[in-house]
Design a protein around this motif. Sequence first.
Motif, short mmCIF file in Angstrom:
data_model
loop_
_atom_site.label_atom_id
_atom_site.label_comp_id
_atom_site.label_asym_id
_atom_site.label_seq_id
_atom_site.Cartn_x
_atom_site.Cartn_y
_atom_site.Cartn_z
N TYR A 176 0.82 -1.23 0.00
CA TYR A 176 0.00 0.00 0.00
C TYR A 176 0.85 1.28 0.00
CZ TYR A 176 -3.53 3.39 1.38
OH TYR A 176 -4.34 4.49 1.43
N PRO A 177 1.79 1.44 0.96
CA PRO A 177 2.61 2.66 0.91
C PRO A 177 3.54 2.69 -0.29
CG PRO A 177 3.31 1.23 2.71
CD PRO A 177 2.06 0.63 2.16
N LEU A 178 4.04 1.53 -0.72
CA LEU A 178 4.92 1.49 -1.89
C LEU A 178 4.18 2.00 -3.13
CD1 LEU A 178 7.68 0.44 -3.12
CD2 LEU A 178 6.41 -1.62 -3.73
N ALA A 179 2.94 1.53 -3.32
CA ALA A 179 2.14 1.98 -4.46
C ALA A 179 1.91 3.48 -4.39
CB ALA A 179 0.80 1.24 -4.47
N GLY A 180 1.67 3.98 -3.17
CA GLY A 180 1.45 5.41 -2.99
C GLY A 180 2.65 6.23 -3.43
N LYS A 181 3.87 5.67 -3.18
CA LYS A 181 5.08 6.39 -3.59
C LYS A 181 5.27 6.34 -5.10
CE LYS A 181 7.77 5.74 0.61
NZ LYS A 181 8.00 4.41 1.15
N MET A 182 4.80 5.24 -5.72
CA MET A 182 5.06 5.07 -7.16
C MET A 182 4.10 5.89 -8.02
SD MET A 182 6.19 1.14 -7.78
CE MET A 182 4.77 0.34 -7.05
N VAL A 183 2.89 6.19 -7.48
CA VAL A 183 1.88 6.87 -8.30
C VAL A 183 2.37 8.20 -8.89
CG1 VAL A 183 -0.35 8.04 -8.21
CG2 VAL A 183 -0.14 5.73 -7.32
N PRO A 184 2.93 9.14 -8.05
CA PRO A 184 3.38 10.40 -8.66
C PRO A 184 4.48 10.21 -9.70
CG PRO A 184 3.67 10.42 -6.26
CD PRO A 184 3.12 9.09 -6.61
N PHE A 185 5.37 9.25 -9.46
CA PHE A 185 6.45 8.97 -10.41
C PHE A 185 5.89 8.61 -11.79
CE2 PHE A 185 9.14 5.67 -12.36
CZ PHE A 185 10.28 6.43 -12.61
N PHE A 186 4.98 7.62 -11.81
CA PHE A 186 4.42 7.20 -13.10
C PHE A 186 3.52 8.29 -13.69
CE2 PHE A 186 5.18 2.80 -11.41
CZ PHE A 186 6.14 2.48 -12.35
N GLY A 187 2.82 9.01 -12.83
CA GLY A 187 1.93 10.07 -13.31
C GLY A 187 2.70 11.17 -14.02
N TRP A 188 3.77 11.64 -13.39
CA TRP A 188 4.56 12.70 -14.02
C TRP A 188 5.24 12.21 -15.28
CZ3 TRP A 188 3.84 17.55 -13.57
CH2 TRP A 188 3.32 18.08 -12.39
N ILE A 197 -3.73 2.29 -12.24
CA ILE A 197 -3.93 0.97 -11.62
C ILE A 197 -3.45 0.99 -10.18
CG2 ILE A 197 -3.14 -1.43 -11.68
CD1 ILE A 197 -3.16 -1.06 -14.82
N LEU A 198 -2.29 1.62 -9.93
CA LEU A 198 -1.77 1.67 -8.56
C LEU A 198 -2.69 2.48 -7.66
CD1 LEU A 198 2.04 2.08 -9.30
CD2 LEU A 198 0.93 0.13 -8.21
N MET A 199 -3.26 3.57 -8.20
CA MET A 199 -4.21 4.35 -7.40
C MET A 199 -5.43 3.50 -7.06
SD MET A 199 -4.21 8.02 -9.33
CE MET A 199 -5.43 8.83 -8.30
N ARG A 200 -5.92 2.73 -8.06
CA ARG A 200 -7.12 1.94 -7.82
C ARG A 200 -6.85 0.78 -6.87
NH1 ARG A 200 -8.50 0.98 -12.63
NH2 ARG A 200 -9.98 2.65 -12.99
N VAL A 201 -5.65 0.17 -6.99
CA VAL A 201 -5.37 -0.97 -6.13
C VAL A 201 -5.27 -0.51 -4.67
CG1 VAL A 201 -2.83 -1.10 -6.09
CG2 VAL A 201 -4.16 -3.18 -6.20
#
Lengths: 249, 59
Positions: free
Chosen positions: A15-27, A223-227
């Motif tokens: 859960y926290p790992l996905a939260g960290k990855m979301v902005p990276f992939f988004g930008w 997908i990471l946001m939804r998961v």
Amino acid sequence: MSINWFKYSSPATFYPLAGKMVPFFGWLAAILMAGGLYWGFFETPDRLSDQKEYYRIIYIHVGAAWMSMWLYIVMAAWALAGLVFQTRLSFMIAKAIAPTGAIATFLALWTGAFWGKTSWGTWWDWDPRMTSELILLFLYMGYMALQSAIDDPRRADRAAALLALVGLVCVPIIFWSINCPDPNECAALHQTSNPGGGNMEPNILIAMLVTAFAFWMYSFAAILMRVRNIILERERHTTWVNELLEEKG
Amino acid sequence: MSAISDFFHAGGYGFYIWASYGAAILLMAGEIAIIKQQYRTILKRLSRMARMNASEEDE
């Protein structure tokens, strides 16, 4: 050095790992999309001999079509992993992929219709690739409908996973559907679409590949946001979620 | 015609091109907006449930 490969297979650590990855992939998605579209709009020849300005649709169409197939393969792979290893997170990821895959499939069909109207003079034709792509959309929708029709999440996961695996047969059909054995019989409107092999203008090809990669990064972010939502919902009775809620106030 | 309107006109194909881009922007922005809305709803509901449980324990 030993690495615990299963550390991130637990929802609490993912859960926290996905939260960290979301902005990276988004930008990354935003930057690549802006760059790719700039290149595709302004650094390519204005008019091509055989493809007029409607070729700009390609930057959405190809990326969406690739994602629609690729996301289905990834979704089925996580579903299979869930069935084999009995890991909760695998099913959650598979479930999170389906809506994004359905959107990519719809976009591929929608942009394909607008492209078809300009180049073939028709919005729709039962061309093998269009037909099989439409079936893929129904498979995504069936997966989501089946998942939400069964109340018990564990049974819903397993039933939907089976559907995803059976539907996997559709992906190679889409992929190879342009190689029609007899053009008189199946009337494939899609011509060769192998990048590099065709007569595509190099600048258009580069812009297309960059935007396709941007779609990929966007899909990861969505997908990471939804998961994360699914994890919160399903793990709501656990201590770590309750601790998280206390932190948030 | 100015360069900008030329760009959007796209040799008469503007409608087809921007209908494709419009759908892509609408669906993708919509998808992210829905996920964020779901996130807020889930957090709100779960923290309300947590507070209810806590107050029951206090009594």
